[in-house]
Design a protein around this motif. Structure first.
Motif, PDB file in Angstrom:
ATOM      1  N   ARG A  53      88.732  -7.797  68.763  1.00  0.00           N
ATOM      2  CA  ARG A  53      88.750  -7.780  70.234  1.00  0.00           C
ATOM      3  C   ARG A  53      89.968  -6.989  70.700  1.00  0.00           C
ATOM      4  O   ARG A  53      91.052  -7.127  70.140  1.00  0.00           O
ATOM      5  N   ARG A  84      91.914  -5.758  74.445  1.00  0.00           N
ATOM      6  CA  ARG A  84      91.971  -5.824  75.904  1.00  0.00           C
ATOM      7  C   ARG A  84      93.245  -5.129  76.373  1.00  0.00           C
ATOM      8  O   ARG A  84      94.320  -5.348  75.817  1.00  0.00           O
ATOM      9  N   THR A 118      88.360  -5.249  78.822  1.00  0.00           N
ATOM     10  CA  THR A 118      88.096  -5.543  77.413  1.00  0.00           C
ATOM     11  C   THR A 118      87.210  -4.429  76.859  1.00  0.00           C
ATOM     12  O   THR A 118      86.129  -4.161  77.399  1.00  0.00           O
TER      13      THR A 118
END
Length: 134
Positions: free
Chosen positions: A87, A89, A74
């Motif tokens: 976010r 990842r 991540t």
């Protein structure tokens, strides 16, 4: 391995080359040449030399398989917030990546459950991916 000619099956090379056999295959009275594996041949009245129950082909199978492996990372929020992503990842996963076993010498998958060995080996999958949250 127990029924090498079943369903017009092909023989593994080592079973054919290192088997008991007659010095002259067309003369049943010719001397036997010793080999590691039993003779493979058709007999009158059927294939009676290799379809009888025998422990010769029984193998104690052991194996260790990497069934599922996943690596992921991540990205730090400070990096992804600069491009307006909440976010991020990245990951890679694999199924049946490798197997350590004692069956490679005969070319058989250790998890085959079909008694006549006519089952395909396990498939190997490798996936790469990115998971983004905006």
């Amino acid at each position: 391995m127990r029924w090498p000619f079943q369903n017009n099956g092909a023989l593994l090379k080592q079973f054919y080359e290192d088997r008991w056999h007659r010095s002259d295959p067309f003369d049943v009275n010719s001397p036997w040449i010793a080999g590691k594996y039993p003779a493979l041949r058709y007999n009158e009245g059927g294939h009676s030399n290799y379809n009888k129950t025998s422990t010769y082909w029984t193998t104690n199978v052991w194996y260790l398989r990497a069934r599922t492996i996943e690596f992921g990372y991540t990205l730090p929020k400070a990096w992804v917030q600069k491009v307006k992503i909440q976010r991020a990842r990245v990951y890679a996963n694999a199924s049946n990546l490798f197997s350590i076993d004692n069956m490679k010498k005969v070319g058989v998958e250790p998890e085959i459950i079909d008694p006549n060995g006519l089952q395909y080996p396990q498939n190997r999958f490798i996936n790469l991916g990115v998971n983004l949250s905006f």
